[in-house]
Design a protein around this motif. Structure first.
Motif, short mmCIF file in Angstrom:
data_model
loop_
_atom_site.label_atom_id
_atom_site.label_comp_id
_atom_site.label_asym_id
_atom_site.label_seq_id
_atom_site.Cartn_x
_atom_site.Cartn_y
_atom_site.Cartn_z
N GLU A 55 0.83 -1.20 0.00
CA GLU A 55 0.00 0.00 0.00
C GLU A 55 0.87 1.26 0.00
OE1 GLU A 55 -2.58 -3.02 2.32
OE2 GLU A 55 -0.46 -2.65 1.90
N GLU A 56 1.90 1.26 0.83
CA GLU A 56 2.77 2.43 0.90
C GLU A 56 3.52 2.65 -0.41
OE1 GLU A 56 5.38 4.27 4.43
OE2 GLU A 56 6.26 2.43 3.58
N VAL A 57 3.98 1.56 -1.03
CA VAL A 57 4.69 1.66 -2.31
C VAL A 57 3.74 2.14 -3.40
CG1 VAL A 57 5.78 0.29 -4.13
CG2 VAL A 57 6.52 0.04 -1.75
N PRO A 67 3.79 8.38 2.22
CA PRO A 67 2.70 8.96 3.01
C PRO A 67 3.07 9.09 4.48
CG PRO A 67 2.28 6.64 2.63
CD PRO A 67 3.53 6.98 1.84
N ASN A 68 2.44 10.03 5.17
CA ASN A 68 2.56 10.06 6.62
C ASN A 68 1.54 9.07 7.21
OD1 ASN A 68 0.01 11.37 6.73
ND2 ASN A 68 1.00 13.40 6.58
N ILE A 69 1.50 8.96 8.52
CA ILE A 69 0.64 7.96 9.16
C ILE A 69 -0.83 8.17 8.78
CG2 ILE A 69 -0.24 7.10 11.36
CD1 ILE A 69 2.51 7.65 12.56
N ARG A 70 -1.28 9.41 8.85
CA ARG A 70 -2.69 9.69 8.55
C ARG A 70 -3.02 9.38 7.09
NH1 ARG A 70 -5.01 13.66 6.10
NH2 ARG A 70 -3.09 14.90 6.11
N GLU A 71 -2.13 9.81 6.19
CA GLU A 71 -2.34 9.57 4.76
C GLU A 71 -2.37 8.08 4.45
OE1 GLU A 71 -0.34 13.47 2.58
OE2 GLU A 71 0.96 11.89 3.38
N LEU A 72 -1.48 7.33 5.07
CA LEU A 72 -1.42 5.90 4.78
C LEU A 72 -2.66 5.18 5.30
CD1 LEU A 72 0.09 3.50 3.62
CD2 LEU A 72 1.30 3.26 5.79
#
Length: 382
Positions: A55-57, A67-72
């Motif tokens: 997901e992060e990639v 992304p930051n924590i909230r965005e991720l």
């Protein structure tokens, strides 16, 4: 009569297979073929495989930032909410001939998705839908072919974990989930390969992104692109035992036959994805009870590198990926679809980047036939 000398002179610029021809500038993926390095948006594939998630990639490739924590968390929730597929797709999967090529089925169902999507969503939102729904399509057809009912997606699971859950009906172990996650990360993009270029050609006409992805799937279906991993696995199964490897490899080399999963047009040393997958093949085969296949692969690698390494021929991503897919429970004929389920992120990222400065892709061909022939009426032709 042949074309003029001035026209023939452009033969000097012909590059079969478009080798070494650049078609666009990119900030998405960088490959250092001499040193065996691969970067997504500047981040080493080794770091991403170890520390990141699919997901992060995906967010990184699409948005050009981590992304930051909230965005991720928001992004993961959005992806999870998009996993269910329209009822007509499940009906189609239930009716289609079970012996159909899974890539044909995937291509058709993505087309159905495009037909059903009449929203005003932008390409980023459509890319999320494609990436989230394709695993549901793949696993549903995989199970239907085996006489089983599809498993509904579980929004509480990660993308990789849910993929395996929908395949087997059981929550995967940590080793299985991490292995699947890494496989998806490693296949997410690889610069200007054949399927990505096919996507760009279609997108450059200002067709829709579903059509572009269909083109990518169609190109990936070809045995020279997306099916080499299944051929590598077939080789391991054919050999049967580590004791048979040496004779098998030397016979193939003496007949100048290719070893599946070896060599790459760009990498002249180890494909870094192969190095990463080798370690995960080691782990997953130990857990799943098919260690014998890993030992066969390692022995093939040892002998082949000793014989071919000086020519710049080393294992590529396909050498171990098929073994990993197989250990996770995927049938060999589905390997290209799993590849596609990850590469859709790269396809769509490359398309969106290209459309920022679009130019219709219209290469030229070098004409080598005759010209100014006399037309002969049909009654006078022998």
């Amino acid at each position: 009569m042949l074309p003029s000398r001035d026209y023939v002179r452009v033969l000097d610029v012909l590059r079969k297979g478009l080798e070494d021809i650049a078609v666009k500038e990119t900030s998405i993926t960088y490959i250092d073929g001499k040193m065996g390095r691969l970067f997504y948006r500047g981040y080493s594939i080794f770091d991403l495989a170890e520390l990141s998630s699919f997901e992060e990639v995906s967010f990184l490739l699409w948005k050009n930032k981590l992304p930051n924590i909230r965005e991720l968390e928001t992004f993961k929730k959005t992806m999870a909410e998009q996993r269910e597929v329209p009822g007509q797709i499940l009906e189609y999967l239930a009716k289609i001939d079970p012996s159909s090529n899974p890539m044909d089925v995937l291509r058709t169902t993505v087309s159905m998705m495009g037909t059903a999507d009449r929203s005003d969503s932008d390409n980023f939102e459509k890319s999320i839908r494609l990436t989230s729904k394709i695993p549901t399509i793949i696993t549903s057809f995989h199970r239907i072919r085996a006489g089983l009912s599809p498993v509904q997606p579980d929004s509480s699971l990660t993308h990789a974990s849910n993929f395996l859950y929908m395949l087997t009906g059981q929550k995967p172990s940590e080793v299985e989930e991490k292995t699947m996650d890494v496989v998806l990360i490693l296949h997410a993009d690889h610069e200007m390969n054949a399927s990505t270029f096919a996507c760009l050609v279609i997108a450059s006409t200002l067709s829709d992104i579903y059509s572009s992805v269909i083109g990518g799937i169609s190109a990936l279906k070809g045995p020279l692109h997306g099916a080499a991993n299944s051929e590598a696995l077939k080789m391991f199964l054919e050999i049967g035992s580590p004791d048979n490897v040496e004779e098998y490899v030397y016979k193939r080399l003496s007949r100048k036959e290719r070893l599946m999963g070896f060599g790459h047009r760009i990498y002249k040393t180890y494909d870094p994805r192969a190095l990463i997958l080798r370690s995960y093949a080691d782990k997953i085969t130990s857990v799943k009870g098919n260690r014998n296949l890993y030992e066969i692969a390692r022995k093939i690698e040892e002998i082949a590198v000793r014989s071919l390494g000086q020519k710049g021929i080393y294992p590529n991503v396909d050498f171990y990926s098929g073994l990993v897919f197989y250990s996770l429970g995927f049938s060999p004929e589905f390997f290209p679809t799993v590849f596609a389920s990850s590469r859709v992120v790269g396809w769509t990222a490359q398309v969106m980047e290209y459309l920022n400065d679009n130019r219709l892709i219209r290469p030229k061909a070098i004409y080598v036939g005759d010209i100014e022939k006399s037309y002969v009426p049909i009654e006078d032709r022998s």
